[in-house]
Enzyme design. Structure first.
Site, mmCIF file in Angstrom:
data_model
loop_
_atom_site.group_PDB
_atom_site.id
_atom_site.type_symbol
_atom_site.label_atom_id
_atom_site.label_comp_id
_atom_site.label_asym_id
_atom_site.label_seq_id
_atom_site.Cartn_x
_atom_site.Cartn_y
_atom_site.Cartn_z
ATOM 1 N N HIS A 57 0.819 -1.142 -0.127
ATOM 2 C CA HIS A 57 0.031 0.123 -0.109
ATOM 3 C C HIS A 57 0.978 1.326 0.053
ATOM 4 O O HIS A 57 1.220 1.781 1.224
ATOM 5 C CB HIS A 57 -0.899 -0.221 1.324
ATOM 6 C CG HIS A 57 -2.153 1.013 1.186
ATOM 7 N ND1 HIS A 57 -3.140 0.952 2.047
ATOM 8 C CD2 HIS A 57 -2.161 2.284 0.533
ATOM 9 C CE1 HIS A 57 -3.968 2.103 1.710
ATOM 10 N NE2 HIS A 57 -3.143 2.881 0.855
ATOM 11 N N HIS B 48 1.448 5.114 -1.998
ATOM 12 C CA HIS B 48 1.169 6.370 -3.523
ATOM 13 C C HIS B 48 2.529 7.017 -3.659
ATOM 14 O O HIS B 48 3.004 7.593 -2.858
ATOM 15 C CB HIS B 48 0.066 7.081 -2.579
ATOM 16 C CG HIS B 48 -0.966 6.726 -2.170
ATOM 17 N ND1 HIS B 48 -2.360 6.687 -2.667
ATOM 18 C CD2 HIS B 48 -1.312 6.008 -0.717
ATOM 19 C CE1 HIS B 48 -3.105 5.741 -1.973
ATOM 20 N NE2 HIS B 48 -2.576 5.665 -0.883
ATOM 21 N N PHE B 49 3.043 6.746 -4.840
ATOM 22 C CA PHE B 49 4.291 7.258 -5.177
ATOM 23 C C PHE B 49 4.176 8.692 -6.133
ATOM 24 O O PHE B 49 5.168 8.953 -6.575
ATOM 25 C CB PHE B 49 5.027 5.953 -5.754
ATOM 26 C CG PHE B 49 6.046 5.191 -5.025
ATOM 27 C CD1 PHE B 49 5.780 5.419 -3.312
ATOM 28 C CD2 PHE B 49 6.701 4.181 -5.276
ATOM 29 C CE1 PHE B 49 6.302 4.469 -2.609
ATOM 30 C CE2 PHE B 49 7.327 3.513 -4.611
ATOM 31 C CZ PHE B 49 7.125 3.474 -3.246
ATOM 32 N N ARG B 50 2.904 8.952 -6.568
ATOM 33 C CA ARG B 50 2.547 10.095 -7.027
ATOM 34 C C ARG B 50 3.395 10.261 -8.655
ATOM 35 O O ARG B 50 3.010 9.514 -9.246
ATOM 36 C CB ARG B 50 3.413 11.344 -6.384
ATOM 37 C CG ARG B 50 2.989 11.295 -4.765
ATOM 38 C CD ARG B 50 1.407 11.632 -4.688
ATOM 39 N NE ARG B 50 1.280 11.606 -3.160
ATOM 40 C CZ ARG B 50 0.128 11.459 -2.475
ATOM 41 N NH1 ARG B 50 -0.878 10.893 -3.321
ATOM 42 N NH2 ARG B 50 -0.193 11.378 -1.213
ATOM 43 N N ASN C 117 -4.490 6.197 -7.510
ATOM 44 C CA ASN C 117 -4.924 7.779 -7.312
ATOM 45 C C ASN C 117 -3.817 8.713 -7.723
ATOM 46 O O ASN C 117 -3.893 9.879 -6.699
ATOM 47 C CB ASN C 117 -5.493 8.045 -6.001
ATOM 48 C CG ASN C 117 -4.821 7.964 -4.817
ATOM 49 O OD1 ASN C 117 -3.802 7.127 -4.956
ATOM 50 N ND2 ASN C 117 -5.125 8.738 -3.862
ATOM 51 N N ASP D 250 0.689 2.777 3.754
ATOM 52 C CA ASP D 250 -0.095 3.771 3.023
ATOM 53 C C ASP D 250 0.838 5.103 2.837
ATOM 54 O O ASP D 250 0.391 6.306 3.129
ATOM 55 C CB ASP D 250 -1.278 4.135 3.996
ATOM 56 C CG ASP D 250 -2.353 4.729 3.242
ATOM 57 O OD1 ASP D 250 -2.289 5.084 1.980
ATOM 58 O OD2 ASP D 250 -3.356 5.002 3.882
ATOM 59 N N HIS E 114 2.953 14.407 0.733
ATOM 60 C CA HIS E 114 2.541 15.843 0.442
ATOM 61 C C HIS E 114 3.633 16.661 1.042
ATOM 62 O O HIS E 114 4.376 16.470 1.834
ATOM 63 C CB HIS E 114 1.198 16.084 0.960
ATOM 64 C CG HIS E 114 0.365 15.331 0.681
ATOM 65 N ND1 HIS E 114 -0.510 15.298 -0.737
ATOM 66 C CD2 HIS E 114 -0.704 14.079 1.196
ATOM 67 C CE1 HIS E 114 -1.667 14.389 -0.607
ATOM 68 N NE2 HIS E 114 -1.529 13.755 0.531
HETATM 69 O O1 DOR Z 1 -4.479 9.848 3.552
HETATM 70 C C1 DOR Z 1 -4.635 9.605 2.664
HETATM 71 N N1 DOR Z 1 -3.998 10.087 1.636
HETATM 72 N N2 DOR Z 1 -5.649 8.628 2.360
HETATM 73 C C2 DOR Z 1 -6.073 8.326 1.181
HETATM 74 O O2 DOR Z 1 -6.828 7.611 1.059
HETATM 75 C C3 DOR Z 1 -5.307 8.640 -0.090
HETATM 76 C C4 DOR Z 1 -3.881 9.236 0.315
HETATM 77 C C5 DOR Z 1 -3.250 9.796 -0.688
HETATM 78 O O3 DOR Z 1 -3.119 9.493 -1.763
HETATM 79 O O4 DOR Z 1 -3.001 11.169 -0.342
HETATM 80 ZN ZN ZN Z 2 -3.822 4.810 0.637
HETATM 81 ZN ZN ZN Z 3 -7.235 4.745 1.603
#
Ligand code: DOR
Ligand code: ZN
Ligand code: ZN
Length: 420
Positions: free
Chosen positions: A78, A80-82, A112, A300, A304
């Site tokens: 899990h 998110h590597f942008r 996403n 996760d 940012h």
């Molecule tokens: O805190 C979160 N950040 N929850 C998510 O569901 C997406 C993630 C993100 O991509 O920033």
């Molecule tokens: Zn996530």
């Molecule tokens: Zn999530």
């Protein structure tokens, strides 16, 4: 020889494989203890891209690992590597380094992004960037009302699917129940795992959202992966459903190390979706981890920028970076006897490998990929901003003193991190 004196691709492949197998010396880790079949064993291990031998007095380029333990590489299902239009937050180069530095040798990356991973074209583009990074990867296909009909084609190009059932970063939420059901059914037909972010922002409880996802999975026979489970009620509901539903339960480090009191003090910096909850839930999660109610740990990792996270709470984005700190945090917990090493390896390597079909990962065994993390359980160090590899340049764990750190990390036999 092919045209114009060049070797054909087939000839090149034969020479390369000869070089890999015969000429290039194998690496041998000596003096350390190996995590094999659920316990530490004193032995040597030799490997190229794959593990060749586990024995004594092996030949090869010897690397002294006295006092260290050798674990299978962590698999973070899990992240998110942008990258792309959000490369100011993170990209595959910075994130790959951060992962490897944290002992994570394989990641599964969420869809996403901006633009999202919801078309065959974006899947191709993402794989190009990911292939040039340090870490092994799989990618999730994202789901939209428009691409439901393409699920069978997308399935051939992704490791798993991800459905957002509530609002969050990236705007991929699908809240319509009948559309959710159709997605569950179509993904179930592909045989791929369906990871879900089940939480709605306005929901009364985590359990009520998880219940909807479990009901969809029961009716569709989908292979469900419940992301970031974090409350006692939600976890109990998901765990009890295992009798009838094929469900994997994930939690994340920030729900184990923070509680709402911390969010009150630190504001936007700890704003994450789903939100951090009570100290009682946090303590329950630790017990549940050790008792085996939780199947996997996912960071996760959701970076940012510092500028974005400095905004007032209602304007700041959701998400915390975590891919490079998860293993040290958990090793520290092992040192403090909150969790056994056996459980840690299960939730952060073995179980993710099994769930996502990585037959040659998650365990140290002859023939498996040489994804290895050499760890010093004695070493103490603070998490410091200057040492971070993530492009966002901050960590919610800064200033924490942790005992237990990766020292050497091999990805398919290549030494990509060396802290000696
Ligand atoms: O805190 C979160 N950040 N929850 C998510 O569901 C997406 C993630 C993100 O991509 O920033
Ligand atoms: Zn996530
Ligand atoms: Zn999530």
């Amino acid at each position: 020889m092919g045209a114009r004196g060049k070797l054909s691709p087939r000839a090149q492949a034969i020479i390369f494989s000869y070089y890999e197998q015969v000429i290039r010396p194998l690496k041998v880790l000596t003096g350390g203890e190996l995590w094999i079949n659920g316990r530490l064993t004193q032995a040597e291990i030799s490997f190229g891209e794959s593990i060749e031998k586990i024995d004594k007095d092996l030949d090869g380029e010897r690397i002294d690992c006295s006092g260290l333990i050798i674990l299978p590489g962590m698999i973070d299902a899990h992240v998110h590597f942008r990258d792309f239009n959000d490369s100011h937050k993170e990209d595959w180069q910075s994130a790959g380094k951060a992962a490897v530095k944290g002992g994570v040798t394989t990641v599964l990356e969420m869809p996403n992004t901006n633009p999202p991973t919801t078309t065959l074209e974006m899947i191709r583009e993402k794989k190009k960037r990911a292939s040039a990074s340090a870490v092994n990867f799989g990618i999730y296909g994202g789901l939209t009302p428009e691409n439901i009909k393409n699920i069978p084609e997308i399935a051939k190009q992704v490791t798993a699917f991800k459905l957002f059932m509530g609002e969050t970063t990236g705007g991929l939420e699908i809240k319509n129940r009948s559309m959710q059901r159709e997605i569950f059914q179509r993904v179930a037909e592909t045989g791929k795992v369906l990871a879900v972010h089940s939480q709605r922002l306005d929901s009364p409880s985590e359990a009520s959202d998880i219940e909807v996802a479990l009901e969809h999975a029961l009716m569709s026979k989908a292979r469900l992966y419940l992301c970031h489970v974090r409350t006692q009620e939600g976890l109990q509901l998901a765990y009890d459903a295992k009798r009838d539903v094929d469900v994997t339960i994930e939690t994340c480090p920030h729900y184990l190390f923070f509680a709402c009191e911390d969010v009150e003090k630190r504001g936007s910096w700890l704003k994450v979706n789903p939100p951090i909850t009570s100290a009682e839930d946090r303590e329950f999660l630790w017990e549940a981890l050790q008792r085996g109610m939780i199947d996997t740990l996912g960071s996760d990792h959701a970076p940012h920028s510092q500028e974005e996270k400095s905004k007032p709470f209602d304007q700041a984005p959701f998400g915390l970076p975590g891919v490079e700190t998860s293993l040290p945090l958990m090793l520290n917990a092992v040192n403090k006897k909150r969790l056994s090493l056996a459980r840690l390896i299960e939730i952060f390597s073995e179980n993710p490998a099994k769930r996502f079909g990585y037959a040659s990962k998650g365990r140290i065994a002859v023939g498996n990929n040489a994804d290895l993390v050499v760890v010093d359980l004695e070493r103490s160090a603070r998490v410091e901003r200057k040492d971070l590899a993530t492009k966002c340049g901050w960590s919610p764990y800064e200033t924490m003193e942790l005992q237990g750190w990766p020292m050497l990390v091999f990805v398919r036999g290549k030494l990509l991190f060396d802290a000696r």
